[in-house]
Design a protein around this motif. Structure first.
Motif, PDB file in Angstrom:
ATOM      1  N   SER A  10      -6.162   7.993  -3.780  1.00  0.00           N
ATOM      2  CA  SER A  10      -5.557   9.038  -4.585  1.00  0.00           C
ATOM      3  C   SER A  10      -4.875  10.045  -3.670  1.00  0.00           C
ATOM      4  CB  SER A  10      -6.620   9.731  -5.433  1.00  0.00           C
ATOM      5  OG  SER A  10      -7.209   8.836  -6.352  1.00  0.00           O
ATOM      6  N   VAL A  11      -3.708  10.492  -4.066  1.00  0.00           N
ATOM      7  CA  VAL A  11      -2.930  11.427  -3.259  1.00  0.00           C
ATOM      8  C   VAL A  11      -2.129  12.328  -4.185  1.00  0.00           C
ATOM      9  CG1 VAL A  11      -0.984   9.840  -3.041  1.00  0.00           C
ATOM     10  CG2 VAL A  11      -1.366  11.591  -1.276  1.00  0.00           C
ATOM     11  N   GLN A  12      -1.839  13.515  -3.727  1.00  0.00           N
ATOM     12  CA  GLN A  12      -1.004  14.412  -4.513  1.00  0.00           C
ATOM     13  C   GLN A  12       0.456  14.055  -4.374  1.00  0.00           C
ATOM     14  OE1 GLN A  12      -2.016  18.425  -3.307  1.00  0.00           O
ATOM     15  NE2 GLN A  12      -3.674  18.536  -4.815  1.00  0.00           N
ATOM     16  N   ALA A  13       1.212  14.404  -5.373  1.00  0.00           N
ATOM     17  CA  ALA A  13       2.652  14.165  -5.330  1.00  0.00           C
ATOM     18  C   ALA A  13       3.250  14.812  -4.087  1.00  0.00           C
ATOM     19  CB  ALA A  13       3.313  14.709  -6.585  1.00  0.00           C
ATOM     20  N   GLY A  14       4.131  14.070  -3.444  1.00  0.00           N
ATOM     21  CA  GLY A  14       4.731  14.532  -2.210  1.00  0.00           C
ATOM     22  C   GLY A  14       4.004  14.059  -0.967  1.00  0.00           C
ATOM     23  N   GLY A  15       2.825  13.496  -1.163  1.00  0.00           N
ATOM     24  CA  GLY A  15       2.024  13.030  -0.048  1.00  0.00           C
ATOM     25  C   GLY A  15       2.407  11.643   0.418  1.00  0.00           C
ATOM     26  N   SER A  16       1.618  11.135   1.360  1.00  0.00           N
ATOM     27  CA  SER A  16       1.901   9.836   1.973  1.00  0.00           C
ATOM     28  C   SER A  16       0.653   8.967   2.017  1.00  0.00           C
ATOM     29  CB  SER A  16       2.418  10.020   3.405  1.00  0.00           C
ATOM     30  OG  SER A  16       3.613  10.761   3.431  1.00  0.00           O
ATOM     31  N   GLY A  50       8.509  -6.584  -7.599  1.00  0.00           N
ATOM     32  CA  GLY A  50       8.611  -6.453  -6.159  1.00  0.00           C
ATOM     33  C   GLY A  50       9.235  -5.135  -5.747  1.00  0.00           C
ATOM     34  N   ILE A  51       8.750  -4.560  -4.658  1.00  0.00           N
ATOM     35  CA  ILE A  51       9.296  -3.304  -4.173  1.00  0.00           C
ATOM     36  C   ILE A  51       9.767  -3.370  -2.725  1.00  0.00           C
ATOM     37  CG2 ILE A  51       8.074  -1.806  -5.787  1.00  0.00           C
ATOM     38  CD1 ILE A  51       6.024  -1.272  -3.558  1.00  0.00           C
ATOM     39  N   ALA A  52       9.242  -4.282  -1.930  1.00  0.00           N
ATOM     40  CA  ALA A  52       9.657  -4.375  -0.530  1.00  0.00           C
ATOM     41  C   ALA A  52       9.396  -5.779  -0.015  1.00  0.00           C
ATOM     42  CB  ALA A  52       8.927  -3.346   0.323  1.00  0.00           C
ATOM     43  N   VAL A  53      10.327  -6.260   0.792  1.00  0.00           N
ATOM     44  CA  VAL A  53      10.234  -7.609   1.353  1.00  0.00           C
ATOM     45  C   VAL A  53      10.603  -7.537   2.827  1.00  0.00           C
ATOM     46  CG1 VAL A  53      11.179  -9.938   1.291  1.00  0.00           C
ATOM     47  CG2 VAL A  53      10.830  -8.691  -0.845  1.00  0.00           C
ATOM     48  N   ILE A  54       9.875  -8.301   3.641  1.00  0.00           N
ATOM     49  CA  ILE A  54      10.224  -8.414   5.048  1.00  0.00           C
ATOM     50  C   ILE A  54      10.223  -9.878   5.433  1.00  0.00           C
ATOM     51  CG2 ILE A  54       7.832  -8.026   5.809  1.00  0.00           C
ATOM     52  CD1 ILE A  54       9.096  -6.554   8.276  1.00  0.00           C
ATOM     53  N   ASP A  55      11.328 -10.327   5.985  1.00  0.00           N
ATOM     54  CA  ASP A  55      11.497 -11.724   6.348  1.00  0.00           C
ATOM     55  C   ASP A  55      10.901 -11.981   7.726  1.00  0.00           C
ATOM     56  OD1 ASP A  55      14.337 -13.883   5.572  1.00  0.00           O
ATOM     57  OD2 ASP A  55      12.297 -14.336   6.237  1.00  0.00           O
ATOM     58  N   ASP A  56      10.912 -13.256   8.118  1.00  0.00           N
ATOM     59  CA  ASP A  56      10.320 -13.588   9.408  1.00  0.00           C
ATOM     60  C   ASP A  56      11.119 -13.028  10.571  1.00  0.00           C
ATOM     61  OD1 ASP A  56      11.525 -17.030   9.834  1.00  0.00           O
ATOM     62  OD2 ASP A  56      12.455 -15.242   8.983  1.00  0.00           O
ATOM     63  N   ASP A  57      12.393 -12.697  10.341  1.00  0.00           N
ATOM     64  CA  ASP A  57      13.199 -12.120  11.412  1.00  0.00           C
ATOM     65  C   ASP A  57      13.152 -10.597  11.413  1.00  0.00           C
ATOM     66  OD1 ASP A  57      16.516 -12.484   9.853  1.00  0.00           O
ATOM     67  OD2 ASP A  57      14.687 -11.459   9.219  1.00  0.00           O
ATOM     68  N   VAL A  66      12.169   2.715  -4.555  1.00  0.00           N
ATOM     69  CA  VAL A  66      11.395   3.144  -3.385  1.00  0.00           C
ATOM     70  C   VAL A  66      12.244   3.281  -2.127  1.00  0.00           C
ATOM     71  CG1 VAL A  66       9.350   2.020  -4.330  1.00  0.00           C
ATOM     72  CG2 VAL A  66      10.728   0.828  -2.608  1.00  0.00           C
ATOM     73  N   LYS A  67      13.484   2.872  -2.184  1.00  0.00           N
ATOM     74  CA  LYS A  67      14.344   2.886  -1.000  1.00  0.00           C
ATOM     75  C   LYS A  67      14.491   4.310  -0.483  1.00  0.00           C
ATOM     76  CE  LYS A  67      18.560   0.685   0.688  1.00  0.00           C
ATOM     77  NZ  LYS A  67      19.738  -0.129   0.307  1.00  0.00           N
ATOM     78  N   GLY A  68      14.307   4.457   0.814  1.00  0.00           N
ATOM     79  CA  GLY A  68      14.394   5.772   1.427  1.00  0.00           C
ATOM     80  C   GLY A  68      13.061   6.494   1.498  1.00  0.00           C
ATOM     81  N   ARG A  69      12.077   6.008   0.739  1.00  0.00           N
ATOM     82  CA  ARG A  69      10.748   6.644   0.754  1.00  0.00           C
ATOM     83  C   ARG A  69       9.681   5.714   1.332  1.00  0.00           C
ATOM     84  NH1 ARG A  69       8.265   7.799  -3.901  1.00  0.00           N
ATOM     85  NH2 ARG A  69       9.308   6.126  -5.077  1.00  0.00           N
ATOM     86  N   PHE A  70       9.832   4.412   1.101  1.00  0.00           N
ATOM     87  CA  PHE A  70       8.848   3.433   1.563  1.00  0.00           C
ATOM     88  C   PHE A  70       9.429   2.622   2.715  1.00  0.00           C
ATOM     89  CE2 PHE A  70       6.348   2.784  -2.693  1.00  0.00           C
ATOM     90  CZ  PHE A  70       6.181   4.158  -2.788  1.00  0.00           C
ATOM     91  N   THR A  71       8.550   2.189   3.620  1.00  0.00           N
ATOM     92  CA  THR A  71       8.959   1.352   4.741  1.00  0.00           C
ATOM     93  C   THR A  71       7.980   0.200   4.888  1.00  0.00           C
ATOM     94  OG1 THR A  71       9.915   3.251   5.913  1.00  0.00           O
ATOM     95  CG2 THR A  71       9.474   1.260   7.200  1.00  0.00           C
ATOM     96  N   VAL A  81       0.816  -6.887   7.513  1.00  0.00           N
ATOM     97  CA  VAL A  81       2.021  -6.237   7.016  1.00  0.00           C
ATOM     98  C   VAL A  81       1.620  -4.879   6.451  1.00  0.00           C
ATOM     99  CG1 VAL A  81       1.871  -7.314   4.722  1.00  0.00           C
ATOM    100  CG2 VAL A  81       4.074  -6.508   5.576  1.00  0.00           C
ATOM    101  N   TYR A  82       2.504  -3.908   6.622  1.00  0.00           N
ATOM    102  CA  TYR A  82       2.219  -2.537   6.218  1.00  0.00           C
ATOM    103  C   TYR A  82       3.242  -2.048   5.200  1.00  0.00           C
ATOM    104  CZ  TYR A  82      -0.446  -2.743  10.562  1.00  0.00           C
ATOM    105  OH  TYR A  82      -1.314  -3.109  11.565  1.00  0.00           O
ATOM    106  N   LEU A  83       2.838  -1.058   4.432  1.00  0.00           N
ATOM    107  CA  LEU A  83       3.763  -0.356   3.554  1.00  0.00           C
ATOM    108  C   LEU A  83       3.505   1.132   3.726  1.00  0.00           C
ATOM    109  CD1 LEU A  83       6.012  -0.765   1.430  1.00  0.00           C
ATOM    110  CD2 LEU A  83       4.252  -0.405  -0.316  1.00  0.00           C
ATOM    111  N   GLN A  84       4.404   1.792   4.438  1.00  0.00           N
ATOM    112  CA  GLN A  84       4.328   3.237   4.608  1.00  0.00           C
ATOM    113  C   GLN A  84       5.010   3.881   3.409  1.00  0.00           C
ATOM    114  OE1 GLN A  84       2.986   5.375   7.049  1.00  0.00           O
ATOM    115  NE2 GLN A  84       3.619   6.989   5.630  1.00  0.00           N
ATOM    116  N   MET A  85       4.274   4.719   2.697  1.00  0.00           N
ATOM    117  CA  MET A  85       4.799   5.336   1.478  1.00  0.00           C
ATOM    118  C   MET A  85       4.831   6.846   1.656  1.00  0.00           C
ATOM    119  SD  MET A  85       2.836   3.025  -1.397  1.00  0.00           S
ATOM    120  CE  MET A  85       1.229   3.697  -0.988  1.00  0.00           C
TER     121      MET A  85
END
Length: 123
Positions: A10-16, A50-57, A66-71, A81-85
């Protein structure tokens, strides 16, 4: 193959938050670095998407929501694999899943392996 997500909470809005997805040892002849990995999420009353995909390359794609906010990133040495939000919003509240496939690398449900999900709640 087993995928295990962690890092939800659980996190507050604006958090990570940073989600992790650890993959078990793959079959002989396959290595994690050759697999496409993805993150999906399912909010209450909505379909999983789906929200994010990373290929083998290492190439990545993101859903517009989520673009611009998630990595998405991967550490092949750790089979993870990680998802930084960042800048989380209430509408990001959902059950988050990671998925893996040797050949498929798109936005659909065609991935062969799925994790059990980790809950993210933004208030």
């Amino acid at each position: 193959v087993q995928l295990v997500e962690s890092g939800g909470g659980s996190v507050q809005a604006g958090g990570s938050l940073t989600l992790s997805c650890a993959a078990s040892e793959f079959h002989s002849g396959f290595v994690f670095s050759t697999w496409c990995m993805a993150w999906f999420r399912q909010a209450p009353g909505k379909q999983r998407g789906g929200i994010a995909v990373i290929d083998d390359d290492g190439s990545t794609e993101y859903a517009a929501s989520v673009k611009g906010r998630f990595t998405i990133s991967r550490d092949n040495a750790k089979n993870t694999v990680y998802l930084q939000m960042n800048s989380l919003k209430s509408e990001d509240t959902a059950l988050y899943y990671c998925a893996a496939d040797r050949f498929y690398c798109g936005w659909g449900d065609e991935y062969t392996y799925w994790g059990q999900g980790t809950q993210v709640t933004v208030s």
